[in-house]
Design a protein around this motif. Sequence first.
Motif, PDB file in Angstrom:
ATOM      1  N   ALA A  78       1.095  -1.148   0.295  1.00 51.00           N
ATOM      2  CA  ALA A  78       0.275  -0.151  -0.024  1.00 51.00           C
ATOM      3  C   ALA A  78       0.992   1.479   0.518  1.00 51.00           C
ATOM      4  O   ALA A  78       1.776   1.431   0.970  1.00 51.00           O
ATOM      5  CB  ALA A  78      -1.253  -0.254   0.937  1.00 51.00           C
ATOM      6  N   ILE A  79       0.513   2.463  -0.662  1.00 47.17           N
ATOM      7  CA  ILE A  79       1.351   3.659  -0.851  1.00 47.17           C
ATOM      8  C   ILE A  79       0.619   4.314  -0.625  1.00 47.17           C
ATOM      9  O   ILE A  79      -0.446   5.010  -1.740  1.00 47.17           O
ATOM     10  CB  ILE A  79       2.020   3.618  -1.783  1.00 47.17           C
ATOM     11  CG1 ILE A  79       2.875   2.234  -2.404  1.00 47.17           C
ATOM     12  CG2 ILE A  79       2.420   5.125  -2.983  1.00 47.17           C
ATOM     13  CD1 ILE A  79       3.643   2.327  -3.542  1.00 47.17           C
ATOM     14  N   ARG A  80       0.681   5.408   0.510  1.00 42.28           N
ATOM     15  CA  ARG A  80      -0.428   6.784   1.364  1.00 42.28           C
ATOM     16  C   ARG A  80      -1.653   5.862   1.202  1.00 42.28           C
ATOM     17  O   ARG A  80      -2.298   6.670   0.739  1.00 42.28           O
ATOM     18  CB  ARG A  80       0.592   7.589  -0.015  1.00 42.28           C
ATOM     19  CG  ARG A  80       1.271   8.688  -0.314  1.00 42.28           C
ATOM     20  CD  ARG A  80       1.390   9.444  -1.538  1.00 42.28           C
ATOM     21  NE  ARG A  80       2.326   9.761  -1.608  1.00 42.28           N
ATOM     22  CZ  ARG A  80       2.970  11.068  -1.968  1.00 42.28           C
ATOM     23  NH1 ARG A  80       1.477  11.776  -3.363  1.00 42.28           N
ATOM     24  NH2 ARG A  80       3.732  11.697  -1.865  1.00 42.28           N
ATOM     25  N   GLY A  81      -1.824   4.650   1.732  1.00 38.75           N
ATOM     26  CA  GLY A  81      -3.060   4.304   2.277  1.00 38.75           C
ATOM     27  C   GLY A  81      -3.650   3.987   1.344  1.00 38.75           C
ATOM     28  O   GLY A  81      -4.776   3.814   1.432  1.00 38.75           O
TER      29      GLY A  81
ATOM     30  N   LEU B 144       7.050   5.249  -7.062  1.00 37.75           N
ATOM     31  CA  LEU B 144       6.824   6.263  -7.608  1.00 37.75           C
ATOM     32  C   LEU B 144       6.214   5.772  -6.669  1.00 37.75           C
ATOM     33  O   LEU B 144       4.482   5.032  -6.724  1.00 37.75           O
ATOM     34  CB  LEU B 144       6.602   6.179  -8.929  1.00 37.75           C
ATOM     35  CG  LEU B 144       7.128   6.394  -9.703  1.00 37.75           C
ATOM     36  CD1 LEU B 144       8.195   4.862 -10.033  1.00 37.75           C
ATOM     37  CD2 LEU B 144       6.754   6.116 -11.421  1.00 37.75           C
ATOM     38  N   ARG B 145       5.139   6.892  -6.535  1.00 35.15           N
ATOM     39  CA  ARG B 145       3.686   7.670  -4.814  1.00 35.15           C
ATOM     40  C   ARG B 145       3.039   8.266  -5.644  1.00 35.15           C
ATOM     41  O   ARG B 145       3.851  10.095  -6.527  1.00 35.15           O
ATOM     42  CB  ARG B 145       4.821   8.090  -3.458  1.00 35.15           C
ATOM     43  CG  ARG B 145       5.336   7.171  -2.801  1.00 35.15           C
ATOM     44  CD  ARG B 145       5.726   7.303  -1.985  1.00 35.15           C
ATOM     45  NE  ARG B 145       6.529   8.570  -1.621  1.00 35.15           N
ATOM     46  CZ  ARG B 145       7.966   8.458  -1.691  1.00 35.15           C
ATOM     47  NH1 ARG B 145       8.820   7.556  -2.450  1.00 35.15           N
ATOM     48  NH2 ARG B 145       8.471   9.723  -2.364  1.00 35.15           N
ATOM     49  N   GLY B 146       2.076   7.693  -5.917  1.00 28.94           N
ATOM     50  CA  GLY B 146       0.629   8.666  -6.766  1.00 28.94           C
ATOM     51  C   GLY B 146       0.347   7.357  -7.315  1.00 28.94           C
ATOM     52  O   GLY B 146       0.748   6.753  -7.926  1.00 28.94           O
TER      53      GLY B 146
ATOM     54  N   ASN C  59      -3.578   0.738 -15.235  1.00 27.97           N
ATOM     55  CA  ASN C  59      -3.867   1.514 -14.017  1.00 27.97           C
ATOM     56  C   ASN C  59      -3.436   0.811 -12.695  1.00 27.97           C
ATOM     57  O   ASN C  59      -3.775   1.167 -11.664  1.00 27.97           O
ATOM     58  CB  ASN C  59      -5.425   1.950 -13.585  1.00 27.97           C
ATOM     59  CG  ASN C  59      -5.886   1.937 -15.486  1.00 27.97           C
ATOM     60  OD1 ASN C  59      -5.356   3.129 -16.069  1.00 27.97           O
ATOM     61  ND2 ASN C  59      -6.352   1.019 -15.921  1.00 27.97           N
ATOM     62  N   ALA C  60      -2.057   1.545 -11.959  1.00 30.41           N
ATOM     63  CA  ALA C  60      -1.119   1.779 -11.043  1.00 30.41           C
ATOM     64  C   ALA C  60      -2.465   2.271  -9.958  1.00 30.41           C
ATOM     65  O   ALA C  60      -1.701   4.206 -10.628  1.00 30.41           O
ATOM     66  CB  ALA C  60       0.413   1.693 -10.807  1.00 30.41           C
ATOM     67  N   GLN C  61      -3.447   2.452  -8.919  1.00 30.51           N
ATOM     68  CA  GLN C  61      -4.536   3.411  -8.898  1.00 30.51           C
ATOM     69  C   GLN C  61      -3.177   3.598  -7.574  1.00 30.51           C
ATOM     70  O   GLN C  61      -3.431   5.484  -7.345  1.00 30.51           O
ATOM     71  CB  GLN C  61      -5.353   2.873  -8.021  1.00 30.51           C
ATOM     72  CG  GLN C  61      -6.061   3.456  -7.337  1.00 30.51           C
ATOM     73  CD  GLN C  61      -7.258   3.364  -7.057  1.00 30.51           C
ATOM     74  OE1 GLN C  61      -7.938   1.681  -5.908  1.00 30.51           O
ATOM     75  NE2 GLN C  61      -8.488   3.024  -6.861  1.00 30.51           N
ATOM     76  N   GLY C  62      -2.771   3.026  -6.743  1.00 22.67           N
ATOM     77  CA  GLY C  62      -1.832   4.082  -5.563  1.00 22.67           C
ATOM     78  C   GLY C  62      -0.238   4.468  -5.805  1.00 22.67           C
ATOM     79  O   GLY C  62      -0.001   5.431  -5.045  1.00 22.67           O
ATOM     80  N   GLY C  63       0.223   3.610  -7.322  1.00 29.84           N
ATOM     81  CA  GLY C  63       1.772   3.795  -7.384  1.00 29.84           C
ATOM     82  C   GLY C  63       2.985   2.586  -7.967  1.00 29.84           C
ATOM     83  O   GLY C  63       1.545   1.388  -7.904  1.00 29.84           O
ATOM     84  N   ALA C  64       3.120   2.423  -8.099  1.00 24.52           N
ATOM     85  CA  ALA C  64       4.292   1.343  -8.990  1.00 24.52           C
ATOM     86  C   ALA C  64       6.325   1.678  -8.240  1.00 24.52           C
ATOM     87  O   ALA C  64       6.034   2.447  -7.818  1.00 24.52           O
ATOM     88  CB  ALA C  64       3.911   2.081 -10.198  1.00 24.52           C
ATOM     89  N   ILE C  65       6.291   0.323  -8.688  1.00 23.72           N
ATOM     90  CA  ILE C  65       7.403  -0.273  -8.092  1.00 23.72           C
ATOM     91  C   ILE C  65       8.140  -0.156  -9.616  1.00 23.72           C
ATOM     92  O   ILE C  65       8.222  -1.539 -10.648  1.00 23.72           O
ATOM     93  CB  ILE C  65       8.254  -1.372  -7.191  1.00 23.72           C
ATOM     94  CG1 ILE C  65       7.148  -0.941  -6.249  1.00 23.72           C
ATOM     95  CG2 ILE C  65       9.018  -1.486  -7.012  1.00 23.72           C
ATOM     96  CD1 ILE C  65       6.729  -2.162  -4.858  1.00 23.72           C
TER      97      ILE C  65
ATOM     98  N   GLY D  56      -7.205   7.889 -10.506  1.00 27.22           N
ATOM     99  CA  GLY D  56      -6.488   6.648 -10.447  1.00 27.22           C
ATOM    100  C   GLY D  56      -8.183   6.198 -10.036  1.00 27.22           C
ATOM    101  O   GLY D  56      -9.340   6.396 -10.097  1.00 27.22           O
ATOM    102  N   ALA D  57      -8.192   4.796 -10.838  1.00 31.84           N
ATOM    103  CA  ALA D  57      -8.918   3.346 -11.165  1.00 31.84           C
ATOM    104  C   ALA D  57      -8.271   2.092 -11.065  1.00 31.84           C
ATOM    105  O   ALA D  57      -7.190   2.255 -11.618  1.00 31.84           O
ATOM    106  CB  ALA D  57      -9.909   3.676 -12.128  1.00 31.84           C
TER     107      ALA D  57
END
Length: 744
Positions: A120-123, A165-167, A176-182, A507-508
């Motif tokens: 989880a990234i930023r909740g 990457l956050r966000g 569609n990486a909703q919260g972020g990506a690595i 995001g979605a």
Amino acid sequence: MSHSFTLACAPRAALRPVILHAALIAALAACAAQARAQEATAASSTTAAARDGATGTELPTVYVTSRKRLESAKDVPVAVSALEGFELRDLRIGTAEDMLRMTPNVGFSSLGDGRSTYMAIRGIGPMAQPLGNDDTSIVVYVDGVPQPLFAADQSLLDADRVEVLRGPQGTLFGRNAQGGAINIITRQPGDTVEMEGGAEAGSSDYRRGWATISGPLKEDKLAGRLAFSYTARDGDVRNLVGRDVGDAASPALRGSLVATPDADTKLTLSIYGQEDHNVPANFVLKHTDGFPEVALDPKGHTDRKIGAIAFTAERRFAKVVATSVTALNHYDYDSLSNNSEALTFSKVFGMPASAFLPATDFSTYNENQNTFHQEFRLASLPQARTSWVAGLNYYQDNYHLRSYYQSPFFAATNGWRDNRYTTHSYAAFGEVTTPISRDDRWKLTGGLRYTRENKTYSADYRNNGFPGNVDAHDQSGRLGYNLVTGRVSLGYDFTPDSNVYLSAAHGAKSGGFPNFTNNTVSGLNDEPYAASRSWSFELGSKNQLLDDRLSLNAAVFLNSVKNENLTALDSSSFTFVPKSIDTRSYGAEIEARYRAARGLDIWGSFGYTHATLRNVSDEVASFSGAASGNRVPSVPRFNAALTVQYRAPAASIGIPRASDAYVAAQYQYIGSREADVGSHFKLDSYAIVNAKIGLAFGNADVYVFGQNLTDEHPQYIGLYYGPGAEAVTVGNGRVIGLGMTVRY
């Protein structure tokens, strides 16, 4: 007696331990500051060139590809943490978990089997367990290719750089990486021959070996690279009725061929394979005198295999760069699980532990997944004043799950299930960044992505003789989703080394059909879960200060998510039911890196996330104990990290035969988390301390290391059976060992 509980892991940290840990961070920083007095006046070490200026007086420029093009991290209006390959190796960072503990506002949960690792990234992220096999809350990419959810936790073997990457990243990144990506970028072969090998051995029968060879196969036309690693250790969670659990072994192989027919064309073929053989330590009763300990007979085991092949073609024309990425990924998983850990079930049923030895409840899982990824994109030239990228993306996923459950207690889990799922995803995307002032200080970025996903499923059930369950039940169906994601940001450069940006992103992630069918034992159909949508807002600043000796980045953020999916479990029937809950999170983060002296780097991060449930229905509340205002699972309120690394000529400290001496120390703190959406109990906070001390002798290094010196057993996921029957998954404890690396 009926209990209801949810499977999740969520955050809530008290301020007192944070203050104590902040004091420890300050103490470590003070010790590092004393080392500045020992700044060497001799020449840089022989490995300085390989470390891209790591021992100079200025911090090296960090480049990232978070917008599908190589650019300085400080110019990207996105919060991104990045580590270069030599830093990963110097700090012995070999897994995503190691990297994520250094990153602010990132949560991590795992069942210890390689497969069930979620972030989880930023909740924003799955509430401990995603409902489907293609959850895209957080997506891992390797050289631009999205990895299957259950294959995302893989070795960082031969990585050249890792970016977090956050966000929301759904504009440019597929799935569609909703919260972020690595984003993992692997090392590529060059025009010189390189060979490296190394080995480590330590306590808990820890052993690791690796080897790499790289170089030209045809001068200026073709080069190749091959890397191999093997990592294993014994488990250290005591099993009262057999051998300890927590064993893990993982061989991995990565290879690449790079052809350059001419100066404007690059063709890359890459392969990757990894196997994981684990004996997970889950679930462990939380409140025992000998924690962590279990009583498992049999222990259970998991075997995971992942493989990938990708072909990337890049051609530079007069005004654009054209790129095609084609990839196939494969994932296979087999497991035998003992679902009736005797100490826990003794608490649940009020019976002696011996009643559950050997196992009364067990299950087998076999999963097979194949994905195909194709992307075509055009982009502006690297130095264009207005930069842009646009493309088309296609993704196909075929997933097959066969499972068998046997239990004398729980009707809903019994029987054979044979489920098949397919996904076809089509997307078009584009993003542009352009100056909007004459002096180019103001920059505006806008991007949009449209995705159409078509899904099919079939789910077949056969009874294993459990009384009251139907003999058989089958269901099938089709689902379709239209997703629009995008972002806009406005940035201003105060100076070439200092900027501020404001961004908004939509995001979605699509809905789907649950992996595990719950109502089928009663002859009833299971319902799909809903698609999720989110809005994220961020205000950030990136700065290079003190003549490029200090990098300082900070951001505040606000996220609102509609229809986050929850897996809820009723203890009387062990029925998992998909439910939707809205969430909201806000917080702040800071990252800093300081070149205190030649060879001495100090860097750290601090993150704060306040993430809560919203709009919880009465139905969900009565079933799971969730309530509006409860904290979101798998999100620590606080996390912090500090790294101190020092390298100096060995002669300056009285070791004339060695070229360099170096030392590194890391402190990583993860705050306590609520165990589920019902806030039934907390997962403990923990602090990991790592250290490494070594000498470089020309082409060879020798070192001693300590991993998890505080001997923590991190608690990752919580399972609430009832008062006094709280179980958790745990990580491995301390390893102390020796290592050696040889380069040619």
